[in-house]
Design a protein around this motif. Sequence first.
Motif, short mmCIF file in Angstrom:
data_model
loop_
_atom_site.label_atom_id
_atom_site.label_comp_id
_atom_site.label_asym_id
_atom_site.label_seq_id
_atom_site.Cartn_x
_atom_site.Cartn_y
_atom_site.Cartn_z
N VAL A 131 80.68 55.65 102.29
CA VAL A 131 81.23 55.44 101.18
C VAL A 131 82.29 56.93 101.25
O VAL A 131 82.13 57.72 101.49
N ALA A 132 83.50 56.39 100.58
CA ALA A 132 84.60 57.36 100.83
C ALA A 132 84.31 58.47 99.69
O ALA A 132 83.98 57.95 98.58
N HIS A 133 84.89 59.48 100.02
CA HIS A 133 84.51 60.39 99.06
C HIS A 133 85.69 60.85 98.20
O HIS A 133 85.87 61.54 97.28
N ALA A 134 86.43 59.82 98.47
CA ALA A 134 87.91 60.01 97.58
C ALA A 134 87.51 59.64 96.06
O ALA A 134 86.63 58.72 95.84
N VAL A 135 88.25 60.21 95.14
CA VAL A 135 88.15 59.67 93.73
C VAL A 135 89.26 59.09 93.16
O VAL A 135 90.32 59.61 93.42
N TYR A 136 89.14 57.86 92.60
CA TYR A 136 90.15 57.33 92.00
C TYR A 136 90.28 57.40 90.39
O TYR A 136 89.32 57.01 89.79
N ILE A 137 91.32 57.94 89.89
CA ILE A 137 91.38 58.36 88.48
C ILE A 137 92.40 57.37 87.92
O ILE A 137 93.52 57.12 88.40
N LEU A 138 92.07 56.94 86.68
CA LEU A 138 93.10 56.25 85.95
C LEU A 138 93.61 56.98 84.76
O LEU A 138 92.89 57.98 84.20
N GLU A 139 94.99 57.06 84.49
CA GLU A 139 95.53 57.86 83.54
C GLU A 139 96.29 57.30 82.91
O GLU A 139 97.44 56.49 83.27
N ASP A 140 95.98 57.31 81.42
CA ASP A 140 96.94 56.62 80.42
C ASP A 140 97.55 57.65 79.60
O ASP A 140 97.03 58.68 79.37
N SER A 141 98.96 57.46 79.52
CA SER A 141 99.69 58.50 78.53
C SER A 141 100.62 57.81 77.54
O SER A 141 100.94 56.59 77.72
N ILE A 163 109.61 61.35 69.17
CA ILE A 163 110.11 61.64 67.82
C ILE A 163 109.39 63.03 67.38
O ILE A 163 110.00 63.73 66.78
N ASN A 164 108.01 62.78 67.33
CA ASN A 164 107.19 63.93 67.09
C ASN A 164 106.80 64.82 68.31
O ASN A 164 106.12 65.85 67.85
N LYS A 165 107.43 64.60 69.32
CA LYS A 165 107.32 65.56 70.43
C LYS A 165 105.85 65.75 70.79
O LYS A 165 105.15 66.99 70.88
N THR A 166 105.20 64.89 71.06
CA THR A 166 103.70 64.82 71.68
C THR A 166 103.42 63.95 73.07
O THR A 166 104.10 62.93 73.04
N LEU A 167 102.90 64.53 73.84
CA LEU A 167 102.32 63.70 75.04
C LEU A 167 100.74 63.84 75.16
O LEU A 167 100.16 64.82 75.04
N THR A 168 100.33 62.73 75.06
CA THR A 168 98.78 62.72 75.05
C THR A 168 98.30 61.74 76.21
O THR A 168 99.06 60.77 76.51
N THR A 169 97.25 62.23 77.05
CA THR A 169 97.05 61.58 78.07
C THR A 169 95.42 61.61 78.04
O THR A 169 94.90 62.32 77.53
N PHE A 170 94.88 60.21 78.59
CA PHE A 170 93.56 59.92 78.70
C PHE A 170 93.25 59.60 80.31
O PHE A 170 94.02 58.90 80.87
N THR A 171 92.29 60.44 80.86
CA THR A 171 91.91 60.17 82.30
C THR A 171 90.30 59.95 82.26
O THR A 171 89.77 60.64 81.64
N TRP A 172 90.09 59.08 83.51
CA TRP A 172 88.89 59.07 83.72
C TRP A 172 88.61 58.52 85.25
O TRP A 172 89.61 57.67 85.61
N ASN A 173 87.53 58.92 85.80
CA ASN A 173 87.49 58.45 87.24
C ASN A 173 86.69 56.93 87.07
O ASN A 173 85.88 56.53 86.56
N VAL A 174 87.49 56.12 88.11
CA VAL A 174 86.82 54.76 88.18
C VAL A 174 85.81 54.50 89.29
O VAL A 174 84.93 53.75 88.86
N ASN A 175 85.80 55.27 90.30
CA ASN A 175 84.55 55.24 91.04
C ASN A 175 83.65 56.44 91.08
O ASN A 175 84.11 57.20 90.48
N HIS A 176 82.47 56.20 91.52
CA HIS A 176 81.54 57.13 91.52
C HIS A 176 80.85 57.59 90.29
O HIS A 176 80.36 58.65 89.97
N ALA A 177 81.22 56.82 89.19
CA ALA A 177 81.01 56.94 87.71
C ALA A 177 79.59 57.12 87.45
O ALA A 177 79.18 57.84 86.51
N THR A 178 78.60 56.50 88.44
CA THR A 178 77.30 56.58 87.93
C THR A 178 76.62 58.06 88.23
O THR A 178 75.77 58.58 87.68
#
Length: 216
Positions: free
Chosen positions: A74-84, A89-104
């Motif tokens: 099993v690959a030890h690389a981690v795949y991360i999804l990042e939503d931004s 206008i309000n000058k905000t940058l919001t990010t949400f990240t979570w790992n797709v594999n090895h989540a268990t």
Amino acid sequence: MVKHFIGSNLLKNSWDQVFAAFWQRYPNPYSKHVLTEDILYREVTPDHKLLTRRLLTKTNRLPRWAERFFPANVAHAVYILEDSIIDPINKTLTTFTWNVNHATVMSVEERCVYCENSENKNWTEVKREAWVSSKVFGFTRAIQEFGLARFKSNVTKTMRGFEFILAKMQGDTPPRTLVETAKEATEKAKETALAAKEKAKDLASKAATTKKQQFV
């Protein structure tokens, strides 16, 4: 049971500069664990917000005790999804990240908000929140503690990487940290000590040979 982290950091740069640096932060000397980044989706909403989903691939160096949970194939690389979500206008940058594999084994979810600092509009505040969880029976606590410690370490690298890119964008030479300077000095000291040791061995060997020849 979930390990929860909450904290904030300050970048002494304007929100516009940080927003621009956000898309240019890889690669940098502090992000060698980030292997790839790919944009999967992007959209500008009617209210002028920019929505983006990216896939990041990162290395996942494990301590020896944790290797038992990962089969050799099993690959030890981690795949991360990042939503931004960028709101210019309000000058905000919001990010949400979570790992797709090895989540268990270990799941790390993070939410960050980059906004103008309330006390200084020329600075940017980063408000960060994270949740670390594990479903490995009997090792949950140990894995969560490890995950939280690694997360904190990665936050430090992230901020240093940001500062490096921001300095580079402004044409400045990124400052060397005291830790880096001390580390380099330590390495040089080790090399000097090793060279001195080898030289001492060589001189001792030559002296022994000379002494032996005198008695022949």
